[in-house]
Enzyme design. Sequence first.
Site, short mmCIF file in Angstrom:
data_model
loop_
_atom_site.label_atom_id
_atom_site.label_comp_id
_atom_site.label_asym_id
_atom_site.label_seq_id
_atom_site.Cartn_x
_atom_site.Cartn_y
_atom_site.Cartn_z
N SER A 69 45.21 42.36 -35.98
CA SER A 69 43.89 41.75 -36.01
C SER A 69 42.88 42.70 -36.67
O SER A 69 43.09 43.13 -37.80
CB SER A 69 43.47 41.40 -34.57
OG SER A 69 42.31 40.64 -34.53
N ASP A 108 48.03 30.89 -37.21
CA ASP A 108 46.96 31.85 -36.91
C ASP A 108 45.84 31.73 -37.94
O ASP A 108 46.07 31.83 -39.15
CB ASP A 108 47.55 33.27 -36.92
CG ASP A 108 46.57 34.32 -36.44
OD1 ASP A 108 45.43 33.96 -36.07
OD2 ASP A 108 46.94 35.51 -36.42
N HIS A 126 47.64 34.01 -32.29
CA HIS A 126 47.13 35.29 -32.79
C HIS A 126 47.57 36.46 -31.90
O HIS A 126 47.41 37.61 -32.27
CB HIS A 126 45.61 35.25 -32.88
CG HIS A 126 44.98 36.47 -33.49
ND1 HIS A 126 45.27 36.89 -34.78
CD2 HIS A 126 44.10 37.39 -32.99
CE1 HIS A 126 44.58 37.99 -35.04
NE2 HIS A 126 43.88 38.31 -33.97
#
Length: 530
Positions: free
Chosen positions: A329, A387, A442
Amino acid sequence: MEKSLVKTPLRKLRRRGTKRSCRLKQKLKLTWKSIKIQVRSHLPGAFLSTKKRLTHVKSRNQEQELAQVARKICKISNDSTSSLAFLLQLPKYSATDFLDRGDLMTPAASPRENISKMWRELHGSKNWENILDPLHPWLRREITKYGEFVESVYDSLDFDPLSEFCGSCRYNRNKLFEELGLTRHGYKVTKYIYAMSHVDVPQWFLSSSLGETWSKDSNWMGFVAVSGDRESLRIGRRDIVVAWRGTVTPTEWFMDLRTSKEPFDCESEHGKRVVKVQSGFFSIYNSKSELARYNKESASEQTMEEVKRLVKFFKERGEEVSLTITGHSLGGALALMNAYEAARDVPELSGNVSVISFGAPRVGNLAFKERLNSLGVKVLRVVNKQDIVPKLPGIVFNKVLNKLNPITSKLNWVYRHVGTQLKLDVFSSPYVKRDSDLAGSHNLEVYLHVLDGFHRKKSGFRVNARRDVASVNKSTDMLLDHLRIPECWYQVAHKGLILNKQTGRWVKPVRAPEDIPSPLSTGPKPIYSS
């Protein structure tokens, strides 16, 4: 006579039909009985009357042959084979497979081979050509290893707003891997990394709701580690790892992220284009303050100081040294900027700097991408199809421009991805709910689960995938209900409270002195000794 004339064609037709069915059975090479036997070998112990151990298809070719046969049969008759098609899609695990049976249980990790002769290809020297589809098992294990380093940052992060140490690591660096069961990887943490930001980046910063806190400005973001002697012998070089965490909040915060850019490398203009990155990522990576206890040096300076120190030490010993930077991320964005600086400022690492990111957003402009490529940085982006974060910043704007690629491919102000992509599909897993909240796609543990089951684009989930399926629900609710794994089950026991046996009261424990964050941990460390 007339009767015989009528009956003869019918007999011939029946014979022809019988011959055709026989030929069909021979062509498929599998009778219904043998198909059922193959299907039963895929089912968990709960479905087997003999209650024997779970057995797998002996080879990948057998599995593909079985699936192909099932598809052919389903085309021939929908009524009689719908149950077979359903059985072929059933997961291999049931709730009974998660009961503790001690040493009789299947290990959650495959044995690791010596990869020293192939380490450069696995590290991206050829941009992972011919080893992504199908995915080489050695590469799968290496990617998983780096993903688990990032996951260890999440697992040890104190995110309790009622804790005065919220935003810090719960353990000191010398026992981090021991506490999390990662000593098997053979690495040792040498330094913790702290970060702060001078601009408003939504929801990245964790802070205590109490008046007293360990730091009002900084958060723990990751660590620098290095492989020990035994692991270095197995992987063919001394490997320095930098692991960066992302946020512990839902992915929606990326939607509010500002799309403005900051110059990242003022001294370098690539083709008369200024290298720029997203302003929020840049601020977290480069912010510092003399008034901050943990960020008198920026995250960039802390990391580069340690990397240079380790490279110098091991190069003087005549060793081959690589740098692998990994992140998830937001951490994937920080990893790219970190790799840029390392490749530019540490010439001894020339050609040996790689990034392995999970669910990382776009970071910089075209000049940033081209400069990274010219510096020889190899980037492998692991991405889940469902995602949304890898499509940001600028999801709508970039999507429109991609359709006009012949015109927009040279525009320097458009966000660009860097490197090679390994694309996964969350719903390829037979253990994940089909109506799952897509925000869970995610999650890093979901990434590692789907990665463990990935073989190639056109094949299903690996039947011999061994990573612990229960990990998917550590901080999600994505596993099928019949597996009976609680949602978001990973947490500190009793939410951080302990029972004082003398008084009979439940109280907040006092942190051990060695586990309290210290500004000294950002300073020089003793030279690593294996």
